[in-house]
Design a protein around this motif. Sequence first.
Motif, mmCIF file in Angstrom:
data_model
loop_
_atom_site.group_PDB
_atom_site.id
_atom_site.type_symbol
_atom_site.label_atom_id
_atom_site.label_comp_id
_atom_site.label_asym_id
_atom_site.label_seq_id
_atom_site.Cartn_x
_atom_site.Cartn_y
_atom_site.Cartn_z
ATOM 1 N N TYR A 4 0.826 -1.241 -0.138
ATOM 2 C CA TYR A 4 0.144 -0.095 -0.106
ATOM 3 C C TYR A 4 1.013 1.177 0.058
ATOM 4 C CZ TYR A 4 -3.219 -3.617 1.728
ATOM 5 O OH TYR A 4 -4.011 -4.492 1.744
ATOM 6 N N HIS A 5 0.400 2.386 -0.713
ATOM 7 C CA HIS A 5 1.041 3.569 -0.680
ATOM 8 C C HIS A 5 0.142 4.472 -0.295
ATOM 9 C CE1 HIS A 5 3.758 6.582 -2.113
ATOM 10 N NE2 HIS A 5 2.752 7.329 -2.509
ATOM 11 N N GLY A 6 0.400 5.341 0.919
ATOM 12 C CA GLY A 6 -0.571 6.404 1.370
ATOM 13 C C GLY A 6 -0.201 7.628 0.711
ATOM 14 N N THR A 7 -1.041 8.513 -0.020
ATOM 15 C CA THR A 7 -0.660 9.639 -0.691
ATOM 16 C C THR A 7 -1.809 10.712 -0.632
ATOM 17 O OG1 THR A 7 0.490 10.729 -2.437
ATOM 18 C CG2 THR A 7 -1.323 8.952 -2.914
ATOM 19 N N ASN A 8 -1.733 11.794 -1.343
ATOM 20 C CA ASN A 8 -2.459 12.793 -1.244
ATOM 21 C C ASN A 8 -3.239 13.131 -2.587
ATOM 22 O OD1 ASN A 8 -0.538 13.966 -2.303
ATOM 23 N ND2 ASN A 8 -0.700 16.110 -1.262
ATOM 24 N N ARG A 40 -2.319 5.970 7.618
ATOM 25 C CA ARG A 40 -2.257 7.071 8.316
ATOM 26 C C ARG A 40 -1.144 8.039 7.550
ATOM 27 N NH1 ARG A 40 -1.377 2.860 11.931
ATOM 28 N NH2 ARG A 40 0.881 2.724 11.707
ATOM 29 N N MET A 41 -0.348 7.428 6.731
ATOM 30 C CA MET A 41 0.549 8.404 5.934
ATOM 31 C C MET A 41 -0.266 9.227 4.753
ATOM 32 S SD MET A 41 3.628 9.337 5.036
ATOM 33 C CE MET A 41 4.401 8.494 6.111
ATOM 34 N N ALA A 42 -1.297 8.624 4.209
ATOM 35 C CA ALA A 42 -2.137 9.423 3.469
ATOM 36 C C ALA A 42 -2.779 10.432 4.089
ATOM 37 C CB ALA A 42 -3.317 8.387 2.905
ATOM 38 N N GLN A 43 -3.188 10.215 5.219
ATOM 39 C CA GLN A 43 -3.984 11.415 5.996
ATOM 40 C C GLN A 43 -2.980 12.634 6.488
ATOM 41 O OE1 GLN A 43 -5.633 8.771 9.152
ATOM 42 N NE2 GLN A 43 -7.463 8.547 7.885
ATOM 43 N N LYS A 44 -1.833 11.911 6.767
ATOM 44 C CA LYS A 44 -0.551 12.999 7.222
ATOM 45 C C LYS A 44 -0.222 13.858 6.037
ATOM 46 C CE LYS A 44 3.971 13.311 9.045
ATOM 47 N NZ LYS A 44 5.043 12.389 9.380
ATOM 48 N N LYS A 45 -0.246 13.237 4.967
ATOM 49 C CA LYS A 45 0.188 13.927 3.561
ATOM 50 C C LYS A 45 -0.526 14.943 3.155
ATOM 51 C CE LYS A 45 3.713 10.929 1.247
ATOM 52 N NZ LYS A 45 4.052 10.338 0.143
ATOM 53 N N ARG A 47 -2.991 16.420 5.323
ATOM 54 C CA ARG A 47 -2.926 17.307 6.180
ATOM 55 C C ARG A 47 -1.812 18.288 5.914
ATOM 56 N NH1 ARG A 47 -2.907 14.192 10.142
ATOM 57 N NH2 ARG A 47 -0.839 14.319 10.689
ATOM 58 N N LEU A 48 -0.882 18.012 5.531
ATOM 59 C CA LEU A 48 0.467 18.858 5.493
ATOM 60 C C LEU A 48 0.395 19.477 4.191
ATOM 61 C CD1 LEU A 48 3.326 16.552 6.989
ATOM 62 C CD2 LEU A 48 2.331 18.536 7.701
ATOM 63 N N PHE A 49 -0.056 18.904 2.947
ATOM 64 C CA PHE A 49 0.245 19.059 1.721
ATOM 65 C C PHE A 49 -1.166 19.584 0.675
ATOM 66 C CE2 PHE A 49 3.962 16.262 2.612
ATOM 67 C CZ PHE A 49 4.863 17.397 2.748
ATOM 68 N N GLY A 50 -2.443 19.046 1.554
ATOM 69 C CA GLY A 50 -3.668 19.445 0.937
ATOM 70 C C GLY A 50 -3.983 18.193 0.061
ATOM 71 N N GLY A 51 -5.141 18.229 -0.894
ATOM 72 C CA GLY A 51 -5.407 17.016 -1.459
ATOM 73 C C GLY A 51 -6.328 16.218 -0.681
ATOM 74 N N VAL A 52 -6.348 14.925 -1.150
ATOM 75 C CA VAL A 52 -7.292 14.248 -0.289
ATOM 76 C C VAL A 52 -6.735 12.671 -0.022
ATOM 77 C CG1 VAL A 52 -9.521 12.446 -0.851
ATOM 78 C CG2 VAL A 52 -9.262 14.687 -2.181
ATOM 79 N N PRO A 53 -6.728 12.194 1.090
ATOM 80 C CA PRO A 53 -6.193 11.078 1.668
ATOM 81 C C PRO A 53 -6.488 10.025 0.774
ATOM 82 C CG PRO A 53 -7.330 12.180 3.562
ATOM 83 C CD PRO A 53 -7.742 12.706 2.221
ATOM 84 N N THR A 54 -5.498 9.326 0.010
ATOM 85 C CA THR A 54 -5.754 8.369 -0.874
ATOM 86 C C THR A 54 -4.856 7.307 -0.585
ATOM 87 O OG1 THR A 54 -6.187 10.337 -2.754
ATOM 88 C CG2 THR A 54 -5.691 8.092 -3.521
ATOM 89 N N LEU A 55 -5.388 6.104 -0.702
ATOM 90 C CA LEU A 55 -4.664 4.691 -0.597
ATOM 91 C C LEU A 55 -4.629 4.034 -1.760
ATOM 92 C CD1 LEU A 55 -3.474 2.873 1.514
ATOM 93 C CD2 LEU A 55 -5.575 1.550 1.757
ATOM 94 N N ILE A 56 -3.225 3.801 -2.319
ATOM 95 C CA ILE A 56 -3.130 2.885 -3.799
ATOM 96 C C ILE A 56 -2.648 1.676 -3.259
ATOM 97 C CG2 ILE A 56 -2.254 3.172 -6.012
ATOM 98 C CD1 ILE A 56 -1.761 6.053 -5.499
ATOM 99 N N THR A 57 -3.317 0.701 -3.778
ATOM 100 C CA THR A 57 -2.962 -0.800 -3.694
ATOM 101 C C THR A 57 -2.168 -1.368 -4.711
ATOM 102 O OG1 THR A 57 -4.880 -1.060 -2.173
ATOM 103 C CG2 THR A 57 -3.688 -3.143 -2.764
ATOM 104 N N PHE A 58 -1.026 -1.976 -4.491
ATOM 105 C CA PHE A 58 -0.261 -2.393 -5.684
ATOM 106 C C PHE A 58 -0.109 -4.034 -5.457
ATOM 107 C CE2 PHE A 58 1.198 2.067 -5.326
ATOM 108 C CZ PHE A 58 1.291 2.461 -6.814
ATOM 109 N N GLU A 59 0.327 -4.627 -6.483
ATOM 110 C CA GLU A 59 0.636 -6.170 -6.393
ATOM 111 C C GLU A 59 1.901 -5.979 -6.608
ATOM 112 O OE1 GLU A 59 -0.678 -9.202 -4.962
ATOM 113 O OE2 GLU A 59 -2.559 -7.334 -4.340
ATOM 114 N N LEU A 60 2.932 -6.865 -5.952
ATOM 115 C CA LEU A 60 4.259 -7.202 -6.216
ATOM 116 C C LEU A 60 4.509 -8.782 -5.971
ATOM 117 C CD1 LEU A 60 7.236 -6.068 -6.603
ATOM 118 C CD2 LEU A 60 7.477 -6.327 -4.272
ATOM 119 N N ASP A 61 5.018 -9.186 -7.231
ATOM 120 C CA ASP A 61 5.192 -10.646 -7.396
ATOM 121 C C ASP A 61 6.650 -10.700 -6.487
ATOM 122 O OD1 ASP A 61 5.958 -13.262 -8.044
ATOM 123 O OD2 ASP A 61 5.787 -12.883 -10.155
#
Length: 162
Positions: A4-8, A40-45, A47-61
């Motif tokens: 998972y990658h948390g972003t804004n 938590r990282m998405a919400q923090k980003k 809060r700090l930089f604006g945007g919308v807390p976004t969770l992106i899911t990835f698959e890694l072989d």
Amino acid sequence: MTLYHGTNADFERISLTIGLRYKDFGHGFYATPDRQTAIRMAQKKARLFGGVPTLITFELDEAVLMSDLKVKVFPEKACVEWLLFVDANRDRKNTEPIHDYDIVIGPIANDGVVLQLTNYREGIYSPEEAARLLQDRYLDQQYYFGTERAVRFLRKTNVETV
């Protein structure tokens, strides 16, 4: 393996040129196998930089970890090697990358770790003492992708607002 990658904000393509330079494992793309950590990282980003807390899911072989990519795996608990590696990557005196790994896996240096890194840098603790003091702490895990070759093995599977 799910990461998972948390972003804004959502993005189409992973860019290694975006993001902060002096992070735990260097300038690159970070993900975690822990959904709550990424939220938590998405919400923090956001809060700090604006945007919308976004969770992106990835698959890694996971087979990629045994491929010809250069991969460094630290133990799940703090150790001296990890502490010194994080310290060197976060050191703003290092203007060039300190390693050439494609992927690095290991603990996230949270606020408690930063305190021990500071104590080490100020000469209060040796690296061994600082790592020992962190042994009993659970540290969330992170996956660093530092090259275009490495990020090609990530497949985006979901995006959600959190």
